[in-house]
Each structure stands twice: as structure tokens, then as C-alpha cells.
Design a protein around this motif. Structure first.
Motif, short mmCIF file in Angstrom:
data_model
loop_
_atom_site.label_atom_id
_atom_site.label_comp_id
_atom_site.label_asym_id
_atom_site.label_seq_id
_atom_site.Cartn_x
_atom_site.Cartn_y
_atom_site.Cartn_z
N GLU A 211 -0.63 10.80 2.72
CA GLU A 211 -0.64 10.32 4.12
C GLU A 211 -1.69 9.38 4.46
N ALA A 212 -1.37 8.24 4.98
CA ALA A 212 -2.54 7.25 5.31
C ALA A 212 -2.12 6.54 6.83
N SER A 213 -3.25 6.24 7.58
CA SER A 213 -3.09 5.47 8.77
C SER A 213 -4.24 4.58 8.97
N TYR A 214 -4.02 3.51 9.66
CA TYR A 214 -5.07 2.50 10.06
C TYR A 214 -4.72 1.46 11.09
N VAL B 247 -8.76 0.62 5.53
CA VAL B 247 -8.21 2.16 5.52
C VAL B 247 -9.71 2.76 5.25
N ASP B 248 -9.91 3.57 6.08
CA ASP B 248 -11.14 4.45 5.93
C ASP B 248 -10.87 5.81 5.01
N GLU B 249 -11.93 6.15 4.32
CA GLU B 249 -11.55 7.59 3.42
C GLU B 249 -10.85 8.53 4.41
N ASP B 250 -11.36 8.70 5.62
CA ASP B 250 -11.26 9.84 6.45
C ASP B 250 -9.58 10.04 6.77
N HIS B 251 -8.97 8.45 6.70
CA HIS B 251 -7.63 8.45 6.95
C HIS B 251 -6.65 8.31 5.99
N VAL B 252 -7.03 8.68 4.95
CA VAL B 252 -6.28 8.82 3.52
C VAL B 252 -6.11 10.57 3.33
N THR B 253 -5.19 11.27 3.29
CA THR B 253 -5.16 12.68 2.83
C THR B 253 -4.28 12.68 1.88
N LEU C 256 0.86 -1.12 -0.19
CA LEU C 256 0.03 0.09 0.27
C LEU C 256 1.03 1.26 0.10
N ARG C 257 1.84 1.23 0.78
CA ARG C 257 2.90 2.46 0.81
C ARG C 257 3.30 2.51 -0.61
N ASP C 258 3.90 1.64 -1.14
CA ASP C 258 4.54 1.57 -2.47
C ASP C 258 3.59 2.37 -3.35
N THR C 259 2.40 1.84 -3.57
CA THR C 259 1.36 2.26 -4.32
C THR C 259 1.05 4.08 -4.18
N ALA C 260 0.96 4.28 -2.80
CA ALA C 260 0.85 5.55 -2.53
C ALA C 260 2.21 6.53 -2.89
N GLU C 261 3.42 5.54 -2.76
CA GLU C 261 4.69 6.57 -3.23
C GLU C 261 4.58 6.74 -4.77
N GLN C 262 4.21 5.64 -5.53
CA GLN C 262 4.26 5.77 -7.15
C GLN C 262 3.14 6.52 -7.44
N ASP D 286 -2.61 14.55 -11.83
CA ASP D 286 -3.92 13.94 -11.66
C ASP D 286 -4.45 14.85 -10.57
N ALA D 287 -5.74 14.86 -10.31
CA ALA D 287 -6.35 15.61 -9.17
C ALA D 287 -6.08 14.89 -7.87
N THR D 288 -6.11 15.82 -6.97
CA THR D 288 -5.84 14.80 -5.43
C THR D 288 -6.90 13.95 -5.01
N TRP D 289 -8.23 14.15 -5.69
CA TRP D 289 -9.33 12.92 -5.17
C TRP D 289 -8.74 11.81 -6.01
N ALA D 290 -8.23 11.98 -7.33
CA ALA D 290 -7.96 10.76 -7.93
C ALA D 290 -6.76 9.88 -7.49
N GLN D 291 -5.72 10.54 -6.81
CA GLN D 291 -4.86 10.11 -6.27
C GLN D 291 -5.35 9.36 -5.05
N GLU D 292 -6.20 9.94 -4.13
CA GLU D 292 -6.92 9.51 -2.95
C GLU D 292 -7.45 8.31 -3.46
N SER D 293 -8.18 8.16 -4.29
CA SER D 293 -9.02 7.16 -4.76
C SER D 293 -8.15 5.96 -5.26
N ALA D 294 -6.93 6.28 -5.82
CA ALA D 294 -5.95 5.14 -6.39
C ALA D 294 -5.36 4.26 -5.15
N VAL D 295 -5.15 5.14 -3.87
CA VAL D 295 -4.69 4.57 -2.65
C VAL D 295 -5.91 3.68 -2.16
#
Length: 132
Positions: free
Chosen positions: A96-99, A79-85, A45-51, A59-68
Motif C-alpha cells: 500500500e502507498a499514498s502520497y 512518497v515518504d517511507e512512512d506512506h509505503v507499507t 509506480l502502481r505497476d512497479t508495486a504490483e510487479q 524477497d523480504a518485505t523491507w526489500a519490496q518497500e525499498s523497490a517501491v
């Protein structure tokens, strides 16, 4: 033996010891595998976020959040939507993400493991991002 008595070695004790060791070994291996799989999913998951931060400059920030979040669903990571920014500050993108993932380390013994990460990407003049 000075009295000439012949004693037979106790064969029951090694048998009992091996019976007790086997379930403990299996329980330990099970716990190790479950924790290892949780960390494996975290690193994927971290690698996907990094990529996403590196190669998603346009890409829009909402599209990046959606990819994660899509990758989290694919990996069965809670992971909840509220915990990915995803934030963008000029040329810098931060994801950033936490779960908390409950892991059953022993039968009927669940341990909540906390995972979190923050990755950054920087866009350079040619439109590409470089990792920081």
C-alpha cells in the motif's frame, strides 16, 4: 443596405478574440499535461508495486518497500517511507502507498492531488505469486 451606405466589417474584434483565446488555450493544455504526467507517474509506480508483489514472494518485505521507494524516486513522486507499507499474511503480500503531489495547474496556482493504491499478490504452491 437601403441607404446605399457601405459598412466595412469590423476586423479588430476577431483579432482581439484570438489574442484572448490563445493564452487560455495554452493554460488549459499546460494544466492537462501536468495532470496527465502526474497520473502517468502514479500508474507506473502502481505497476512497479504490483510487479513487486507478484514476483517478489521470496524477497523480504523491507526489500519490496525499498523497490517501491526507489521507483518513486526515479519518477520524482513525493512518497515518504512512512506512506509505503508491505505486509505479508501467509501466502498473501499487500503493498500500500499514498502520497500528495502538488501540481501547478495554472501559473502560481498549485493544486494538491492525492494518490493512493493497494495491490496484492498471492503465492501458490510452486513459489509464484498470482494477482488478486
Amino acid at each position: 443596405n437601403p441607404l446605399g451606405l457601405v459598412t466595412r466589417p469590423d476586423t479588430l474584434m476577431p483579432f482581439v478574440t484570438s489574442i484572448l483565446r490563445s493564452p487560455l488555450t495554452v493554460a488549459f493544455l499546460n494544466a492537462t499535461a501536468r495532470v496527465g504526467l502526474a497520473y502517468w507517474a502514479y500508474y507506473q509506480l502502481r505497476d512497479t508495486a504490483e510487479q513487486t508483489a507478484i514476483f517478489g514472494a521470496k524477497d523480504a518485505t523491507w526489500a519490496q518497500e525499498s523497490a517501491v521507494l526507489d521507483k518513486a524516486d526515479e519518477l520524482f513522486v513525493p512518497v515518504d517511507e512512512d506512506h509505503v507499507t508491505v505486509t505479508r499474511e501467509g501466502f498473501r503480500t499487500i503493498i500500500e502507498a499514498s502520497y500528495i503531489q502538488p501540481i501547478e495547474v495554472f501559473p502560481n496556482q498549485t493544486y494538491p492531488m492525492r494518490f493512493s493504491f493497494s495491490v496484492e499478490g498471492f503465492r501458490v504452491n510452486d513459489g509464484r505469486l498470482s494477482l488478486h
